[in-house]
Design an enzyme around this catalytic site. Structure first.
Site, PDB file in Angstrom:
ATOM      1  N   ASP A  86      -8.099  29.119  28.825  1.00 34.46           N
ATOM      2  CA  ASP A  86      -9.532  29.345  28.970  1.00 34.46           C
ATOM      3  C   ASP A  86     -10.106  29.607  27.581  1.00 34.46           C
ATOM      4  O   ASP A  86      -9.382  29.743  26.604  1.00 34.46           O
ATOM      5  CB  ASP A  86      -9.827  30.453  29.972  1.00 34.46           C
ATOM      6  N   ASP A 108      -7.203  28.967  39.746  1.00 33.22           N
ATOM      7  CA  ASP A 108      -6.332  29.953  39.081  1.00 33.22           C
ATOM      8  C   ASP A 108      -6.811  31.330  39.480  1.00 33.22           C
ATOM      9  O   ASP A 108      -7.992  31.524  39.774  1.00 33.22           O
ATOM     10  CB  ASP A 108      -6.416  29.839  37.552  1.00 33.22           C
ATOM     11  N   CYS A 125       9.068  31.087  54.263  1.00 26.83           N
ATOM     12  CA  CYS A 125       8.992  30.883  52.813  1.00 26.83           C
ATOM     13  C   CYS A 125      10.370  30.594  52.235  1.00 26.83           C
ATOM     14  O   CYS A 125      11.379  31.137  52.684  1.00 26.83           O
ATOM     15  CB  CYS A 125       8.395  32.120  52.157  1.00 26.83           C
ATOM     16  N   CYS A 164      11.097  31.055  48.932  1.00 29.11           N
ATOM     17  CA  CYS A 164      11.258  31.696  47.614  1.00 29.11           C
ATOM     18  C   CYS A 164      12.528  32.552  47.597  1.00 29.11           C
ATOM     19  O   CYS A 164      13.090  32.885  48.643  1.00 29.11           O
ATOM     20  CB  CYS A 164      10.031  32.528  47.244  1.00 29.11           C
ATOM     21  N   CYS A 209      12.339  35.795  49.723  1.00 30.80           N
ATOM     22  CA  CYS A 209      12.403  35.606  51.181  1.00 30.80           C
ATOM     23  C   CYS A 209      13.765  35.080  51.626  1.00 30.80           C
ATOM     24  O   CYS A 209      14.174  35.318  52.758  1.00 30.80           O
ATOM     25  CB  CYS A 209      11.272  34.692  51.645  1.00 30.80           C
ATOM     26  N   HIS A 240       7.064  35.784  45.226  1.00 33.01           N
ATOM     27  CA  HIS A 240       6.746  35.316  46.580  1.00 33.01           C
ATOM     28  C   HIS A 240       5.281  34.888  46.691  1.00 33.01           C
ATOM     29  O   HIS A 240       4.972  33.841  47.258  1.00 33.01           O
ATOM     30  CB  HIS A 240       7.036  36.381  47.628  1.00 33.01           C
TER      31      HIS A 240
END
Lengths: 380, 380
Positions: free
Chosen positions: B90, B263, B301, B303, B306, B332
């Site tokens: 940015d 974002d 999930c 991830c 998880c 996660h």
């Protein structure tokens, strides 16, 4: 199970395999400390990547929070923490002394106030084994008292005699054959007290023995003779575990004295404070020089941090108080100690341990190798 | 380079590829925020594992510390952070407004006191581009002013007109063809001001356009009509980036309105506070129920957290203030948002985006789907 096979010897040092239900570990080894059911900031996958072998859990902490029943409901520490390899739990004895408030020691048990909420908690040999059976580690430790340093000789004597009686109660109450119970030899830095503790402890013929009561404030000049005295008198055929030790130089000296197992919060704690362990000594990433250095923390290291990051980046993360800094420095420091024992094992296999340790020390101590260290590594 | 290929359309929503020098990304996508050169607590390897595509860096933070020169000495953000994929930086405009003290805005530049040490710092369109060229992201943002909410209409008008003049200076000074400069449309929640900003901005024909000035305190009922108004008037053939957004429901609604890029610090920040994003809404792991739950945070999930941990374990880590808790919950939550956009892309490809979003919302909002959301997902 719990067989201990010695493959190579070099002086007092040896390379061995120790078989546990969750896998065989190679010693000498350093065990990362997972006090509250996690090696601070590090995932099980990372522990496997850096070749950790056995992880330590703390009975005192886990019985207070979350309670051993919850860990048991996960089928023990491997299910709870997701680390699939062997675990060792300490008995809680050391933490009761160092963390508990207003403790009261009787022949039966220790009563103390929890450091979390001040509630009154009792820990006895029977209760320690009960908790450790629920936590489900492969190696469990006998409930002991670790006297502070300094302590009066009569106190240490009475304490180690009680610890030996507690050992008997631990052996009696222990139920699970898939857990190995290690006894702990106490006696501070006094040879006659170490001998007394050995005399009272060795007859139990446990599958391993720990050298306890050290690294509690005494100097290295006081500690290492006590390590040597004890290690020489422990059975050749059983693993020897030097509890709560240590620093890189302690590992190199301890291995020379026949120690097989070590644990310490030092690598993760010093990492969280911004220090990195290297063959050139401890690198302070809080200082100004590393902020501009585009080289890794340790060019010889194969950890994720050293393969991906510059000192400048890690120093930036530290200043910015970013979580990735303590995480990566903890990871590196653990890997450094694992690599150190791997190199030690190789030197033992090659029959050149003292030579290797000499070389390592010259660089690490920048030429000023302390007497206690030189004496330890040249013990035969 | 910077080609934008639309593969599927469903209403205003689309699935596209955006080609950057460090790789092609698939949109809609959510970009994790690496404010200070690190997505808080998460390693680049983990970002790749959870299928992050583009990482955000902050000009304001990085110019103040460690300074863009050091990042440039690492060949830019990929070398500095070890994330090998595309970056977006940015312009610093937003942070100057939200973090700088005693800022003074002139036609030439913004002068402000650093939130780190109080030193006086100047940021202008030229300086922002200079810093962003040193940081070396694939996509860089035009220097803008993001007025606070609420602000007076005359102020917003003057500000967006100045932002358009700053855009011209950014375009003029920009040197590196390997970086795509995105313009930012401002105008708050006012259609006539959004239209004015569009009229002043679109002629620059930049490779992408951002919708700025939202999610700064207005309600969702105020924000989403402004997103829709702007998105409908941005060119079909360029990526549309809704800055600083969002929550799961914002992504699902924004995608329906034709937004391609998002974002937000939300997934990592709420993770650090102990909250986990799921299709059933936000799970508070600080509450008492999860402490006894042996199921994963989100059974659907994939991830690391998880696949390896129970809610009880993560809740324990949180109570014990263990670093692994914020780390794993951040991981996660990022994966949850990545999976959410992956499912959104699939629904667009199948031409059933509104249906999918409807179903998702019923569960997420527990039956009480808000009007702004229903309106957004049924826009054609």
């Amino acid at each position: 199970m719990f067989e201990f096979d010695i493959h190579h010897r070099d002086g007092l040092a040896r390379v061995s395999s120790f078989h546990t239900p969750r896998g065989t570990v190679t010693t000498p080894m350093f065990m990362p400390v997972g006090t509250q059911g996690t090696v601070k900031g590090i995932s099980p996958e990372e522990l496997l990547n850096i070749k950790s072998q056995m992880i330590l859990g703390n009975t005192y902490h886990l019985m207070l929070r979350p309670g051993e029943k919850l860990v048991e409901a996960h089928s023990g520490l491997p299910g709870f923490t997701a680390y699939p390899g062997p675990f060792l739990t300490d008995s809680g004895g050391f933490q009761v002394m160092s963390l508990g408030h207003m403790r009261k020691i009787t022949e039966h048990s220790v009563t103390f106030k929890s450091h979390l909420d001040g509630s009154l908690v009792e820990l006895s040999p029977e209760r320690s084994i009960e908790v450790q059976e629920a936590l489900g580690a492969d190696v469990i430790m006998a409930f002991d008292e670790c006297p502070p340093f300094p302590a009066e000789i009569p106190y240490i004597r009475a304490s180690l005699e009680r610890t030996a009686r507690w050992l008997e109660r631990c052996v009696t109450v222990k139920k699970k054959p898939e857990q190995a119970l290690f006894a702990i030899v106490q006696g501070g830095i006094h040879e006659e007290l170490r001998q007394l503790s050995l005399d009272l402890t060795l007859p139990f013929n446990t599958p391993g023995f720990a050298i306890g009561g050290l690294a509690v404030g005494e100097s290295k000049e006081e500690m290492f003779p006590a390590v040597e005295f004890t290690s020489r008198r422990l059975p050749e055929s059983k693993p020897r575990y030097l509890m709560g030790v240590g620093h890189p130089e302690d590992l190199v000296a301890g291995i020379a004295l026949g120690v097989d197992m070590f644990d310490c919060v030092y690598p993760t704690r010093t990492g969280r404070f911004g220090y990195a362990l290297t063959d050139d000594g401890r690198l302070n990433l809080n200082s100004s020089a590393p902020r501009q250095q585009l080289e890794p923390v340790d060019a010889e290291c194969d950890c994720y941090a050293c393969r991906h990051y510059t000192r400048a980046y890690l120093a930036h993360l530290l200043r910015a108080e970013e979580m990735l800094a303590p995480r990566m420095l903890s990871l590196h420091n653990l890997r450094y100690l694992h690599r150190l024992v791997e190199r030690a094992r190789q030197a033992i296999e090659q029959g050149r341990y003292a030579e290797w340790a000499d070389e390592w020390a010259k660089r690490y101590f920048k030429g000023k190798v302390p007497e206690w260290f030189a004496h330890s590594i040249h013990s035969r």
